[in-house]
Scaffold this motif. Structure first.
Motif, PDB file in Angstrom:
ATOM      1  N   UNK A 198       9.421   4.836  -3.907  1.00  0.00           N
ATOM      2  CA  UNK A 198      10.511   4.052  -3.260  1.00  0.00           C
ATOM      3  C   UNK A 198      10.277   4.306  -1.906  1.00  0.00           C
ATOM      4  N   UNK A 199      10.302   3.343  -0.955  1.00  0.00           N
ATOM      5  CA  UNK A 199       9.940   3.619   0.605  1.00  0.00           C
ATOM      6  C   UNK A 199      10.890   4.524   0.950  1.00  0.00           C
TER       7      UNK A 199
ATOM      8  N   UNK B 291       9.864   4.823   5.004  1.00  0.00           N
ATOM      9  CA  UNK B 291      11.030   3.853   4.985  1.00  0.00           C
ATOM     10  C   UNK B 291      11.035   2.933   6.328  1.00  0.00           C
ATOM     11  N   UNK B 292      10.095   3.354   7.227  1.00  0.00           N
ATOM     12  CA  UNK B 292      10.093   2.603   8.270  1.00  0.00           C
ATOM     13  C   UNK B 292       9.324   1.167   8.148  1.00  0.00           C
ATOM     14  N   UNK B 293       8.605   1.018   6.943  1.00  0.00           N
ATOM     15  CA  UNK B 293       7.888  -0.187   6.667  1.00  0.00           C
ATOM     16  C   UNK B 293       8.856  -1.153   6.450  1.00  0.00           C
ATOM     17  N   UNK B 294      10.067  -0.606   5.652  1.00  0.00           N
ATOM     18  CA  UNK B 294      11.343  -1.681   5.352  1.00  0.00           C
ATOM     19  C   UNK B 294      11.790  -2.230   6.509  1.00  0.00           C
ATOM     20  N   UNK B 295      11.808  -1.296   7.735  1.00  0.00           N
ATOM     21  CA  UNK B 295      12.491  -1.759   9.138  1.00  0.00           C
ATOM     22  C   UNK B 295      11.508  -3.178   9.502  1.00  0.00           C
ATOM     23  N   UNK B 296      10.267  -2.915   9.205  1.00  0.00           N
ATOM     24  CA  UNK B 296       9.256  -3.688   9.796  1.00  0.00           C
ATOM     25  C   UNK B 296       9.374  -5.088   9.106  1.00  0.00           C
TER      26      UNK B 296
END
Length: 296
Positions: A168-169, A176-181
């Motif tokens: 999981x991200x 987890x920064x991909x989720x922010x992007x």
């Protein structure tokens, strides 16, 4: 070439680092026993490391040549809210495993963190003064002391923030920064504190090299450290991801103020490893592209 195939016991084998350690050591055709508790996949042994009788029975049964102790509670919110419970795993269990390893003649590599430092005077040498700013960092410093008290010939490997193939991200503070992007809502990301991220495959290969030297009779003990060679803020990491995956980043703004208590720049000196001829670094652009492509 080793005289015999080493038997390696890996705790935290279902975690971000542990999964890759087990994979890479098995690819070398070593005899690997993976131990987990909350996420026990096929091929892993379930064991609660806080249960001393269970751990004693496990190590007595498996009789490993080397124990890689990677299990720990590392999520800050959990550590803050369940500190005493965290200490049972991060500190007490680590000391117990060290005692058992010494008793049965197993070599031990205990995984620690750059969070034992406050980040004000990098790069940190192995014998520089520690000053953890968080409860997590304190538990890891206490775990180092517990391990070396019980087993002075043990080895500590301090590592930085890690990333790699995730389930999981949120499993890594990097991925987890991909989720922010991907979320178009405006978001502020730290452009203040610096990190030296390392791919888990690099740490796994470092562990392989350390154990190979041990098995050839080289004395490997005390504290070793590895930091990724590139130094990036979280904001800079998001820009790299934005460039690689052609994702817009206009909704993300850099924050220049400190957030939660964490070291400003905890870069660690790598010389004890490089002097042994041990050095592995995956370029961040290549590593992050490889592990995040499945999430797009």
């Amino acid at each position: 070439m080793l005289d015999k195939v080493p038997r390696i016991l890996v705790t935290g084998a279902s975690g971000l680092l542990g999964r890759t350690v087990v994979k890479i050591l098995k690819e070398r055709e070593w005899n690997v026993v993976g131990v987990a508790f909350s996420r026990v996949d096929s091929g892993l042994i379930k064991c609660d490391l806080r249960n001393q009788e269970s751990v004693s029975a496990l190590i007595e049964k498996e009789k490993p040549d080397v124990i890689i102790h990677a299990a720990a509670e590392r999520f800050p919110d959990v550590v803050e809210n369940k500190y005493e419970e965290t200490c049972l795993l991060n500190v007490k269990a680590s000391g117990h495993i060290a005692s058992l390893a010494k008793h049965c003649g197993s070599k031990l590599i205990h995984i620690s963190t750059d969070y034992v430092f406050d980040g004000t005077s990098p790069p940190y040498k192995v014998d520089d003064e520690c000053n953890p700013l968080s409860k997590y960092g304190q538990t890891k410093l206490d775990s180092e002391r517990a391990v070396l008290t019980e087993y002075p010939a043990a080895c500590i490997l301090r590592v930085p923030v890690l990333y790699g193939p995730v389930e999981r991200l949120e499993e890594s503070a990097v991925t987890c920064l991909l989720g922010v992007l991907k979320n178009s809502e405006p978001k502020s990301v730290s452009h203040y504190d610096k990190r030296c991220p390392a791919h888990v495959s690099d740490i796994a290969r470092i562990l392989y090299d350390m154990i190979a030297l041990m098995m050839k009779g080289k004395t490997i003990s005390g504290i070793f450290q590895w930091s990724g060679i590139e130094k990036l803020t979280k904001y800079e990491m998001t820009l790299v991801m934005s460039q690689i995956f052609s994702l817009p980043h206009a909704h993300i703004t850099p924050s220049f103020t400190p957030g939660a208590l964490r070291p400003y720049d905890p870069e660690m000196d790598r010389s004890r490893l490089t002097e042994l001829g041990i050095s592995h670094h995956t370029n961040f652009k290549d590593g992050i592209k490889d592990c995040l492509t499945p999430w797009l």
